[in-house]
Scaffold this active site. Sequence first.
Site, PDB file in Angstrom:
ATOM      1  N   HIS A  57      38.122  46.368  34.471  1.00 52.49           N
ATOM      2  CA  HIS A  57      38.967  45.922  35.528  1.00 52.49           C
ATOM      3  C   HIS A  57      40.033  45.549  35.733  1.00 52.49           C
ATOM      4  O   HIS A  57      41.342  45.331  34.787  1.00 52.49           O
ATOM      5  CB  HIS A  57      38.555  44.406  36.220  1.00 52.49           C
ATOM      6  CG  HIS A  57      39.599  44.254  37.721  1.00 52.49           C
ATOM      7  ND1 HIS A  57      39.038  43.138  38.925  1.00 52.49           N
ATOM      8  CD2 HIS A  57      40.998  44.725  38.102  1.00 52.49           C
ATOM      9  CE1 HIS A  57      39.561  43.224  39.738  1.00 52.49           C
ATOM     10  NE2 HIS A  57      41.035  43.390  38.920  1.00 52.49           N
ATOM     11  N   HIS A  59      43.768  48.525  36.968  1.00 45.21           N
ATOM     12  CA  HIS A  59      44.784  49.007  38.073  1.00 45.21           C
ATOM     13  C   HIS A  59      45.618  50.445  37.735  1.00 45.21           C
ATOM     14  O   HIS A  59      46.484  50.312  37.412  1.00 45.21           O
ATOM     15  CB  HIS A  59      45.399  48.600  39.031  1.00 45.21           C
ATOM     16  CG  HIS A  59      44.876  47.398  40.221  1.00 45.21           C
ATOM     17  ND1 HIS A  59      44.518  46.400  41.268  1.00 45.21           N
ATOM     18  CD2 HIS A  59      43.673  45.712  39.490  1.00 45.21           C
ATOM     19  CE1 HIS A  59      43.523  45.943  41.314  1.00 45.21           C
ATOM     20  NE2 HIS A  59      43.004  45.798  41.148  1.00 45.21           N
ATOM     21  N   GLN A 152      43.028  48.285  49.278  1.00 44.81           N
ATOM     22  CA  GLN A 152      44.243  46.194  48.975  1.00 44.81           C
ATOM     23  C   GLN A 152      44.331  45.915  50.212  1.00 44.81           C
ATOM     24  O   GLN A 152      45.151  44.636  49.913  1.00 44.81           O
ATOM     25  CB  GLN A 152      45.537  46.967  48.227  1.00 44.81           C
ATOM     26  CG  GLN A 152      46.910  46.353  47.626  1.00 44.81           C
ATOM     27  CD  GLN A 152      46.831  45.044  46.933  1.00 44.81           C
ATOM     28  OE1 GLN A 152      46.416  46.031  45.887  1.00 44.81           O
ATOM     29  NE2 GLN A 152      45.796  43.917  47.067  1.00 44.81           N
ATOM     30  N   HIS A 210      36.722  42.898  44.664  1.00 50.59           N
ATOM     31  CA  HIS A 210      37.820  41.668  44.281  1.00 50.59           C
ATOM     32  C   HIS A 210      37.761  40.585  45.471  1.00 50.59           C
ATOM     33  O   HIS A 210      37.088  40.017  46.680  1.00 50.59           O
ATOM     34  CB  HIS A 210      39.371  41.938  44.561  1.00 50.59           C
ATOM     35  CG  HIS A 210      39.631  42.717  43.535  1.00 50.59           C
ATOM     36  ND1 HIS A 210      39.966  44.278  43.597  1.00 50.59           N
ATOM     37  CD2 HIS A 210      41.434  42.545  42.556  1.00 50.59           C
ATOM     38  CE1 HIS A 210      40.646  44.086  42.720  1.00 50.59           C
ATOM     39  NE2 HIS A 210      41.869  43.362  42.855  1.00 50.59           N
ATOM     40  N   GLU A 213      39.840  35.982  45.012  1.00 49.35           N
ATOM     41  CA  GLU A 213      41.326  35.787  44.454  1.00 49.35           C
ATOM     42  C   GLU A 213      42.096  35.203  44.742  1.00 49.35           C
ATOM     43  O   GLU A 213      43.519  35.668  45.668  1.00 49.35           O
ATOM     44  CB  GLU A 213      41.963  36.836  43.503  1.00 49.35           C
ATOM     45  CG  GLU A 213      42.997  37.322  42.716  1.00 49.35           C
ATOM     46  CD  GLU A 213      43.492  38.716  42.711  1.00 49.35           C
ATOM     47  OE1 GLU A 213      43.341  39.345  42.848  1.00 49.35           O
ATOM     48  OE2 GLU A 213      44.021  38.348  41.530  1.00 49.35           O
ATOM     49  N   ASP A 309      42.988  43.759  33.701  1.00 51.79           N
ATOM     50  CA  ASP A 309      43.348  44.100  35.366  1.00 51.79           C
ATOM     51  C   ASP A 309      44.587  44.326  35.438  1.00 51.79           C
ATOM     52  O   ASP A 309      44.833  45.418  36.212  1.00 51.79           O
ATOM     53  CB  ASP A 309      44.063  42.295  36.056  1.00 51.79           C
ATOM     54  CG  ASP A 309      43.642  42.284  37.598  1.00 51.79           C
ATOM     55  OD1 ASP A 309      43.524  43.355  37.901  1.00 51.79           O
ATOM     56  OD2 ASP A 309      43.976  40.957  37.844  1.00 51.79           O
ATOM     57  N   TRP A 315      52.492  42.870  39.573  1.00 55.58           N
ATOM     58  CA  TRP A 315      51.458  41.253  38.966  1.00 55.58           C
ATOM     59  C   TRP A 315      52.193  41.456  38.207  1.00 55.58           C
ATOM     60  O   TRP A 315      51.809  40.077  37.719  1.00 55.58           O
ATOM     61  CB  TRP A 315      50.039  41.945  39.403  1.00 55.58           C
ATOM     62  CG  TRP A 315      49.433  41.954  41.204  1.00 55.58           C
ATOM     63  CD1 TRP A 315      49.800  41.443  42.417  1.00 55.58           C
ATOM     64  CD2 TRP A 315      49.870  42.867  41.503  1.00 55.58           C
ATOM     65  NE1 TRP A 315      49.795  41.832  43.246  1.00 55.58           N
ATOM     66  CE2 TRP A 315      49.584  43.524  43.299  1.00 55.58           C
ATOM     67  CE3 TRP A 315      50.010  44.687  40.732  1.00 55.58           C
ATOM     68  CZ2 TRP A 315      49.254  44.372  44.191  1.00 55.58           C
ATOM     69  CZ3 TRP A 315      49.565  45.751  41.914  1.00 55.58           C
ATOM     70  CH2 TRP A 315      49.422  45.390  43.514  1.00 55.58           C
TER      71      TRP A 315
END
Length: 427
Positions: A57, A59, A152, A210, A213, A309, A315
């Site tokens: 997982h 991005h 997203q 996702h 979350e 992630d 983030w």
Amino acid sequence: MLDLLITNATLPDGRCDMSVAVQAGRITEVTAGLRAAAAETVDAAGQLLTPPFCDPHFHMDATLSYGLPRVNESGTLLEGIAVWGELKPQLRADDIIERALAYCDWAVARGLLAIRSHVDTSDPSMLPVEALLEVRRRVAGVIDLQLVAFPQDGVLRAPRGMENLERALDLGVDVVGGIPHFERTMSEGAASVRLLCELAAERGKLVDMHCDETDDPLSRHIETLAFETQRLGLQGRVNGSHCTSMHGMDNYYVSKLLPLIAQSGVSVIANPLINITLQGRHDGYPKRRGMTRVPELMAAGVNVAFGHDCVMDPWYGMGSADMLEVAHMGLHVAQMTSRTGMQACFDAVTTNAAQVMHLDGYGIAAGCEASFVLLQAGDAIEAIRLRANRLKVWKRGVVLAETPHVAAALRVPGRPGAVTFTAPARR
Ligand code: FE2
């Protein structure tokens, strides 16, 4: 004659003095004490030889963009999404590619040779999608890069969200993604799960959403995901990522939910570094830990893996492609401190993650791809404790990266590779 023979290796399952024979990029034999003629022989000196780390997982379209166009001051998921939204209009394909390739170099150095990356499909320009498809082409043969079409901004919430996601699949993206908890309502979230699972069933794709979350214990999209998986016959092909709401759910409800997830063959990915920093932000004290119920899911028979992630993006401002750091954090947050629990945390960033990704030929066994990592550690638990040095990283029998032996290895006295001090502290 063999191409490569590694001798005196310890394997993650604890077997010692193992020899691994390699011919034409494949493992031909794994046997204790085997000695045979080989073009190259490497003495592992009792240290841990593991299959490559897998990050299920990530991005990659956002990685290494920390501070662009600004830093996420609150540290919340929602401000992260807002910062990413501000950056999107300024993104250039070349920049995404350059940052992603830089990250791939870090990954190789860390023995991380399989990555499942979500890629944002919300923008009709398909710019992040095209960029990561190019990265996938460039790293092919070194990193197994799997791409997930990730809406997203919400597949129903964003204008033409479903159409854009389908275009990404048409362009060659591998897996169907989703973000039901970010849709406008609970019912639209559930509808998005149904539509996306139907799309995956139609196209013969894997699913990785996702899912929940959020700290809202009433966010129960994982239940819908498990139900749709069973209804559509997608068992073993679907993953729920994050599932952080489960942390705060009612225990009675969870006692019904866990068997449902197990029966549906849905796997779960926790992202310990991110969950522990993003979740619980609305809590006073005590603050929730913000990670899903990893040991309980494992005990129920669910395949659970850990993902990184984010690395230096809107983030998360930390990270270095080190899946042992991910396992280390997962171990602490989930309080998986028994020997079995610590070993399970190592599996979560290796074999369990490979299973989520449906990787072929993964493992240290005859017939598997000759891809592995020699760690400066005596076993899997010590590897996590030390976030161990990657001495050598092989892909199909070829060394991709080497790191010098670190002298101050901090090994338990008497174990292979323990430091020999010339000036010990203890006199
Ligand atoms: Fe994510």
